[in-house]
Design a protein around this motif. Structure first.
Motif, mmCIF file in Angstrom:
data_model
loop_
_atom_site.group_PDB
_atom_site.id
_atom_site.type_symbol
_atom_site.label_atom_id
_atom_site.label_comp_id
_atom_site.label_asym_id
_atom_site.label_seq_id
_atom_site.Cartn_x
_atom_site.Cartn_y
_atom_site.Cartn_z
ATOM 1 N N GLY A 53 -7.778 -8.476 11.716
ATOM 2 C CA GLY A 53 -7.154 -7.235 12.127
ATOM 3 C C GLY A 53 -6.277 -6.667 11.031
ATOM 4 O O GLY A 53 -6.333 -7.130 9.879
ATOM 5 N N PRO A 54 -5.455 -5.688 11.392
ATOM 6 C CA PRO A 54 -5.365 -5.129 12.741
ATOM 7 C C PRO A 54 -6.592 -4.292 13.094
ATOM 8 O O PRO A 54 -7.035 -3.483 12.284
ATOM 9 N N VAL A 55 -7.123 -4.520 14.282
ATOM 10 C CA VAL A 55 -8.286 -3.746 14.714
ATOM 11 C C VAL A 55 -7.865 -2.313 15.033
ATOM 12 O O VAL A 55 -8.502 -1.350 14.600
ATOM 13 N N TYR A 56 -6.788 -2.180 15.790
ATOM 14 C CA TYR A 56 -6.256 -0.870 16.143
ATOM 15 C C TYR A 56 -4.831 -0.733 15.595
ATOM 16 O O TYR A 56 -4.213 -1.721 15.197
ATOM 17 N N GLU A 57 -4.324 0.467 15.611
ATOM 18 C CA GLU A 57 -2.987 0.717 15.071
ATOM 19 C C GLU A 57 -1.928 0.020 15.907
ATOM 20 O O GLU A 57 -1.952 0.068 17.142
ATOM 21 N N THR A 58 -0.992 -0.629 15.222
ATOM 22 C CA THR A 58 0.092 -1.319 15.902
ATOM 23 C C THR A 58 1.263 -1.500 14.947
ATOM 24 O O THR A 58 1.061 -1.831 13.769
ATOM 25 N N PRO A 59 2.497 -1.290 15.397
ATOM 26 C CA PRO A 59 3.657 -1.449 14.517
ATOM 27 C C PRO A 59 3.790 -2.848 13.934
ATOM 28 O O PRO A 59 4.222 -3.020 12.799
ATOM 29 N N SER A 60 3.410 -3.878 14.698
ATOM 30 C CA SER A 60 3.599 -5.252 14.235
ATOM 31 C C SER A 60 2.717 -5.609 13.056
ATOM 32 O O SER A 60 2.974 -6.581 12.350
ATOM 33 N N LYS A 61 1.644 -4.827 12.833
ATOM 34 C CA LYS A 61 0.734 -5.119 11.733
ATOM 35 C C LYS A 61 0.696 -4.002 10.685
ATOM 36 O O LYS A 61 -0.201 -3.967 9.834
ATOM 37 N N ALA A 62 1.674 -3.118 10.719
ATOM 38 C CA ALA A 62 1.678 -1.976 9.806
ATOM 39 C C ALA A 62 1.697 -2.409 8.349
ATOM 40 O O ALA A 62 1.144 -1.734 7.472
ATOM 41 N N ALA A 63 2.313 -3.549 8.065
ATOM 42 C CA ALA A 63 2.413 -4.021 6.683
ATOM 43 C C ALA A 63 1.054 -4.383 6.092
ATOM 44 O O ALA A 63 0.915 -4.492 4.867
ATOM 45 N N GLY A 96 -1.657 -2.597 6.330
ATOM 46 C CA GLY A 96 -2.458 -1.423 6.032
ATOM 47 C C GLY A 96 -3.017 -0.756 7.271
ATOM 48 O O GLY A 96 -2.633 -1.070 8.404
ATOM 49 N N ALA A 97 -3.924 0.192 7.015
ATOM 50 C CA ALA A 97 -4.525 0.960 8.102
ATOM 51 C C ALA A 97 -5.358 0.057 9.000
ATOM 52 O O ALA A 97 -5.819 -1.004 8.569
ATOM 53 N N PRO A 98 -5.546 0.462 10.264
ATOM 54 C CA PRO A 98 -6.376 -0.333 11.160
ATOM 55 C C PRO A 98 -7.772 -0.559 10.585
ATOM 56 O O PRO A 98 -8.354 0.333 9.961
#
Length: 213
Positions: free
Chosen positions: A131-141, A143-145
């Motif tokens: 992932g991240p598969v979809y957009e999420t604040p916890s995985k913003a670091a 990159g894009a989904p």
């Protein structure tokens, strides 16, 4: 799928960073009652003692056989009797972890590319998060989904089970199973739900209904 992975899937709760250990434990117990099959104990900020305390609370509440994995810290995983360790993409060799945790211990790796998934499998990881598969604040670091298309390609080519993570909730969970994921890892939709038991039950039901024809 190996026998030691059968209890891990399909619905994994990853603990949040910003809730007290006792609150997390209470919500985790409720989520397990609703269908969560495993928990990754994660606390990237704060002293290691906080992560250890959370691990002990979860172990005491859920019993010795419930699948707990500790993020990154092998020493703490061994201290609480966890079933495994979950490693970041930039990790020490899986073989070094395996020497300590033994052949029955679970070792997973977070991956953000097909190349990383291949490397983790070659090193002997039991499973990968992708992932991240979809957009999420916890995985913003990270990159894009990645998107469902990337997950589909990874799941098709991976030699180990692929678990989707990032922005997953009841409305999009089925798409991950249809894309070939072996399970999903969720933080927000479970940890911050006002009713974690009902939410887990709903998510587990959505997974079960998404049968590939």
């Amino acid at each position: 799928m190996s026998q030691k992975l059968s209890g891990l899937l399909p619905l994994i709760l990853v603990t949040p960073e910003d809730l007290p250990p006792k609150v997390i434990t209470h919500r985790a117990v409720e989520a397990v009652a609703g269908g969560v099959s495993a928990i990754v104990v994660r606390r990237k900020t704060g002293p290691a003692r906080d992560l250890l305390d959370l691990g002990h609370l979860l172990r005491d509440a859920l019993g010795p056989d419930f699948p707990l994995l500790v993020n990154t810290r092998l020493d703490l995983a061994l201290a609480i009797g966890a079933q495994g360790v979950h490693l970041p993409e930039a990790h020490v060799p899986v073989s070094a972890i395996r020497e300590q945790i033994g052949p029955d211990g679970l070792v997973g790796v977070s991956c953000h590319s097909l190349e990383s998934v291949r490397k983790a499998a070659e090193e002997g990881a039991d499973y990968v998060f992708f992932g991240p598969v979809y957009e999420t604040p916890s995985k913003a670091a990270f990159g894009a989904p990645q998107g469902i298309g990337a997950l589909t390609r990874v799941a098709r080519e991976s030699l180990v089970p692929v678990i989707g993570i990032g922005g997953i909730h009841g409305e999009n969970l089925a798409s991950l199973r249809l894309a070939g994921a072996s399970g999903v890892a969720i933080i927000g939709a479970l940890a911050y739900s006002p009713d974690p038991r009902a939410q887990a039950f709903s998510l587990r039901g959505a997974w079960t209904r998404a049968v590939i024809s």
